[in-house]
Each structure stands twice: as structure tokens, then as C-alpha cells.
Write a protein that holds these residues in place. Structure first.
Motif, PDB file in Angstrom:
ATOM      1  N   ASN A 180      -8.514  57.376 -38.817  1.00  0.00           N
ATOM      2  CA  ASN A 180      -7.389  58.299 -38.848  1.00  0.00           C
ATOM      3  C   ASN A 180      -7.551  59.454 -37.859  1.00  0.00           C
ATOM      4  O   ASN A 180      -6.963  60.493 -38.022  1.00  0.00           O
ATOM      5  CB  ASN A 180      -7.170  58.811 -40.265  1.00  0.00           C
ATOM      6  CG  ASN A 180      -8.350  59.611 -40.814  1.00  0.00           C
ATOM      7  OD1 ASN A 180      -9.343  59.820 -40.115  1.00  0.00           O
ATOM      8  ND2 ASN A 180      -8.241  60.036 -42.056  1.00  0.00           N
ATOM      9  N   ASN A 184      -6.315  56.579 -30.193  1.00  0.00           N
ATOM     10  CA  ASN A 184      -5.695  55.868 -31.306  1.00  0.00           C
ATOM     11  C   ASN A 184      -4.212  55.691 -30.976  1.00  0.00           C
ATOM     12  O   ASN A 184      -3.528  56.654 -30.646  1.00  0.00           O
ATOM     13  CB  ASN A 184      -5.864  56.671 -32.598  1.00  0.00           C
ATOM     14  CG  ASN A 184      -5.484  55.882 -33.831  1.00  0.00           C
ATOM     15  OD1 ASN A 184      -4.514  55.144 -33.836  1.00  0.00           O
ATOM     16  ND2 ASN A 184      -6.259  56.065 -34.900  1.00  0.00           N
ATOM     17  N   SER A 185      -3.706  54.468 -31.070  1.00  0.00           N
ATOM     18  CA  SER A 185      -2.318  54.217 -30.679  1.00  0.00           C
ATOM     19  C   SER A 185      -1.311  54.519 -31.780  1.00  0.00           C
ATOM     20  O   SER A 185      -0.118  54.297 -31.603  1.00  0.00           O
ATOM     21  CB  SER A 185      -2.152  52.763 -30.216  1.00  0.00           C
ATOM     22  OG  SER A 185      -2.562  51.868 -31.228  1.00  0.00           O
ATOM     23  N   ASN A 186      -1.794  55.034 -32.932  1.00  0.00           N
ATOM     24  CA  ASN A 186      -0.871  55.469 -33.980  1.00  0.00           C
ATOM     25  C   ASN A 186      -0.449  56.905 -33.668  1.00  0.00           C
ATOM     26  O   ASN A 186      -1.121  57.865 -34.015  1.00  0.00           O
ATOM     27  CB  ASN A 186      -1.530  55.391 -35.361  1.00  0.00           C
ATOM     28  CG  ASN A 186      -0.596  55.790 -36.482  1.00  0.00           C
ATOM     29  OD1 ASN A 186       0.507  56.256 -36.244  1.00  0.00           O
ATOM     30  ND2 ASN A 186      -1.048  55.622 -37.710  1.00  0.00           N
ATOM     31  N   ASP A 187       0.683  57.044 -32.993  1.00  0.00           N
ATOM     32  CA  ASP A 187       1.124  58.356 -32.523  1.00  0.00           C
ATOM     33  C   ASP A 187       1.629  59.264 -33.626  1.00  0.00           C
ATOM     34  O   ASP A 187       1.909  60.441 -33.384  1.00  0.00           O
ATOM     35  CB  ASP A 187       2.226  58.182 -31.468  1.00  0.00           C
ATOM     36  CG  ASP A 187       1.696  57.527 -30.207  1.00  0.00           C
ATOM     37  OD1 ASP A 187       0.822  58.133 -29.562  1.00  0.00           O
ATOM     38  OD2 ASP A 187       2.141  56.415 -29.882  1.00  0.00           O
ATOM     39  N   LYS A 219      -2.697  50.967 -38.672  1.00  0.00           N
ATOM     40  CA  LYS A 219      -2.881  50.078 -37.533  1.00  0.00           C
ATOM     41  C   LYS A 219      -1.589  49.876 -36.765  1.00  0.00           C
ATOM     42  O   LYS A 219      -0.514  49.840 -37.343  1.00  0.00           O
ATOM     43  CB  LYS A 219      -3.395  48.727 -38.026  1.00  0.00           C
ATOM     44  CG  LYS A 219      -3.668  47.715 -36.922  1.00  0.00           C
ATOM     45  CD  LYS A 219      -4.655  46.684 -37.371  1.00  0.00           C
ATOM     46  CE  LYS A 219      -5.011  45.642 -36.332  1.00  0.00           C
ATOM     47  NZ  LYS A 219      -4.663  45.898 -34.972  1.00  0.00           N
ATOM     48  N   THR A 220      -1.746  49.730 -35.449  1.00  0.00           N
ATOM     49  CA  THR A 220      -0.615  49.337 -34.608  1.00  0.00           C
ATOM     50  C   THR A 220      -0.949  48.013 -33.942  1.00  0.00           C
ATOM     51  O   THR A 220      -2.099  47.585 -33.928  1.00  0.00           O
ATOM     52  CB  THR A 220      -0.342  50.385 -33.509  1.00  0.00           C
ATOM     53  OG1 THR A 220      -1.493  50.447 -32.650  1.00  0.00           O
ATOM     54  CG2 THR A 220      -0.073  51.751 -34.105  1.00  0.00           C
ATOM     55  N   ILE A 244       3.707  48.304 -36.628  1.00  0.00           N
ATOM     56  CA  ILE A 244       2.877  49.413 -37.103  1.00  0.00           C
ATOM     57  C   ILE A 244       2.771  49.348 -38.630  1.00  0.00           C
ATOM     58  O   ILE A 244       3.740  49.022 -39.309  1.00  0.00           O
ATOM     59  CB  ILE A 244       3.439  50.786 -36.648  1.00  0.00           C
ATOM     60  CG1 ILE A 244       2.451  51.915 -36.997  1.00  0.00           C
ATOM     61  CG2 ILE A 244       4.817  51.050 -37.229  1.00  0.00           C
ATOM     62  CD1 ILE A 244       2.756  53.234 -36.307  1.00  0.00           C
ATOM     63  N   LEU A 253       1.584  51.933 -41.636  1.00  0.00           N
ATOM     64  CA  LEU A 253       1.326  53.356 -41.841  1.00  0.00           C
ATOM     65  C   LEU A 253       0.948  53.639 -43.285  1.00  0.00           C
ATOM     66  O   LEU A 253       1.463  53.003 -44.205  1.00  0.00           O
ATOM     67  CB  LEU A 253       2.598  54.171 -41.538  1.00  0.00           C
ATOM     68  CG  LEU A 253       3.086  54.188 -40.101  1.00  0.00           C
ATOM     69  CD1 LEU A 253       4.523  54.650 -40.044  1.00  0.00           C
ATOM     70  CD2 LEU A 253       2.193  55.103 -39.272  1.00  0.00           C
ATOM     71  N   ARG A 307       5.920  52.205 -28.198  1.00  0.00           N
ATOM     72  CA  ARG A 307       5.326  53.369 -28.877  1.00  0.00           C
ATOM     73  C   ARG A 307       6.409  54.316 -29.378  1.00  0.00           C
ATOM     74  O   ARG A 307       6.323  54.847 -30.491  1.00  0.00           O
ATOM     75  CB  ARG A 307       4.377  54.110 -27.938  1.00  0.00           C
ATOM     76  CG  ARG A 307       3.106  53.345 -27.655  1.00  0.00           C
ATOM     77  CD  ARG A 307       2.173  54.111 -26.759  1.00  0.00           C
ATOM     78  NE  ARG A 307       1.349  55.009 -27.556  1.00  0.00           N
ATOM     79  CZ  ARG A 307       0.150  55.411 -27.186  1.00  0.00           C
ATOM     80  NH1 ARG A 307      -0.373  54.991 -26.044  1.00  0.00           N
ATOM     81  NH2 ARG A 307      -0.539  56.233 -27.935  1.00  0.00           N
ATOM     82  N   ARG A 354       7.926  52.873 -32.478  1.00  0.00           N
ATOM     83  CA  ARG A 354       7.038  53.062 -33.631  1.00  0.00           C
ATOM     84  C   ARG A 354       7.178  54.476 -34.187  1.00  0.00           C
ATOM     85  O   ARG A 354       7.219  54.679 -35.407  1.00  0.00           O
ATOM     86  CB  ARG A 354       5.585  52.827 -33.227  1.00  0.00           C
ATOM     87  CG  ARG A 354       5.203  51.387 -32.984  1.00  0.00           C
ATOM     88  CD  ARG A 354       3.747  51.364 -32.554  1.00  0.00           C
ATOM     89  NE  ARG A 354       3.324  50.058 -32.129  1.00  0.00           N
ATOM     90  CZ  ARG A 354       2.485  49.839 -31.115  1.00  0.00           C
ATOM     91  NH1 ARG A 354       2.004  50.866 -30.427  1.00  0.00           N
ATOM     92  NH2 ARG A 354       2.131  48.618 -30.800  1.00  0.00           N
ATOM     93  N   GLY A 411       8.954  54.734 -37.686  1.00  0.00           N
ATOM     94  CA  GLY A 411       7.964  55.145 -38.679  1.00  0.00           C
ATOM     95  C   GLY A 411       8.335  56.472 -39.309  1.00  0.00           C
ATOM     96  O   GLY A 411       8.239  56.659 -40.532  1.00  0.00           O
TER      97      GLY A 411
END
Length: 196
Positions: free
Chosen positions: A1, A14-17, A29-30, A40, A42, A67, A70, A74
Motif C-alpha cells: 500500500n 505502485n500503479s494504484n494511483d 492490485k492493478t 483494478i 481496490l 490509468r 482506473r 475507482g
């Protein structure tokens, strides 16, 4: 995280923007697969309520577009989840007790057999109730942990969660006179407003 993490002298973004952008987001995870587009998964937590959101099939033209999709989808899904649902503690009213017969006492405090939480649409909250059923036929001493009935959380006539009602303490059997004239307890059913 973490927005970035380092391993073996390599820093990996980390690609979770949504980490650090949407309050409460802490994973997960993405990904991108040719067959299903940008994806994605979340997780987020606020005020004791955890949500898991999975979005698949985002049709981004490239990684930047993917991205951005997402982030926007999201954000929209988690915003809806946190505004439309609530996690509530399930508990009995204070000093709630069950009728008993042939005991030293006429009633005994009861508790739920497990600590409960329910997640419900916000619009349901005012219509929630507890449906209580005390078992009939019990007569004599009660031991702590004995099951004395059940408690269902209901929305209208639908049960959404149920729990056992157990004795919170031991109660000795009553005197000979009390036991001699004791009647078996009848099955008792009633509803209560959901405690807030």
C-alpha cells in the motif's frame, strides 16, 4: 500500500494511483490483459467499514488512458459505496434478559453468541429490527453459555443475520417450592427496534 517501494536497490512505483489520493484506500492490485483491458482491485476503509471494489474491462487506448480510467471509475465506485452503505454493530439493548422457570431468578441476562457487524444500504437503517425468540421448555438451573433462544436481524420479513442468545451468567435452581410450582417457559416471539 505504498506509492513506491524499494527492493534490491530498485525503486518500483505502485500503479494504484488512488493510494494517497482517495481517503482510506490501502490496496490491492492493478493490471492489464489484452482480453479484458485495464483492471483494478481496490480496498478501502473508513469509520470501521471496509469496501472491496473490482473493476475490469476498462477500454483505455494506452497505459496513460488506462490509468486515468482506473482513477475515475475507482473513485466513482468507492464514493458510491461509502455514501450508500453503512456498517453497523449488532447488539442487544442494555440489561436485556430472558424469562426462565424453576430458577432462583425469574429472568437472566443474555448476550449474543458472537460479536456481529452487518453492512446494509443506508436507506434500510430505519427499517431494521431484531426478531427475538426464546425457547420454551427450559426449567431449572442455567449455566453461563447455555443457549436460551435466538435473535434475527430483519429488514421487513427478511432475515439478514442471525445469532444465538446465550446466558450471560449462571443461575442456580430455585427452592423446592419454586421448582415444584414452576411452569415450563413458553416459546416467546417478539420484535424490537434495532438498537442504535
Amino acid at each position: 500500500n505504498e506509492p513506491r517501494f524499494a527492493s534490491y536497490n530498485t525503486t518500483q512505483p505502485n500503479s494504484n494511483d488512488l493510494l494517497g489520493r482517495f481517503p482510506g484506500v490501502d490496496g490491492i492490485k492493478t493490471g492489464h490483459v489484452d482480453e479484458s483491458g485495464y483492471n483494478i482491485s481496490l480496498t478501502a476503509e473508513r469509520d470501521g467499514m471496509r469496501l472491496v471494489a473490482v473493476i475490469m474491462g476498462l477500454d483505455g487506448k494506452n497505459s496513460v488512458d488506462g490509468r486515468m480510467l482506473r482513477i475515475s471509475d475507482g473513485t466513482a465506485l468507492l464514493t458510491y459505496g461509502f455514501s450508500a452503505f453503512r456498517t453497523l454493530d449488532v447488539h442487544l439493548p442494555s440489561d436485556f434478559s430472558a424469562p426462565v422457570s424453576g430458577c432462583a431468578l425469574n429472568t437472566i441476562p443474555v448476550v449474543l453468541d458472537s460479536v456481529g457487524k452487518i453492512c446494509v444500504p443506508y436507506s434500510w437503517i430505519s427499517d431494521l429490527s431484531l426478531r427475538i425468540k426464546f425457547d420454551g421448555g427450559r426449567k431449572g438451573a442455567v449455566k453461563k453459555g447455555d443457549t436460551l433462544g435466538c435473535c434475527a436481524v430483519c429488514i421487513g420479513s427478511d432475515v439478514i443475520a442471525d445469532y444465538g442468545l446465550i446466558a450471560a451468567s449462571d443461575v442456580a435452581q430455585g427452592s423446592v417450592f419454586k421448582r415444584l410450582f414452576a411452569l415450563k417457559t413458553k416459546e416467546l416471539n417478539f420484535s424490537l427496534a434495532f438498537p442504535r
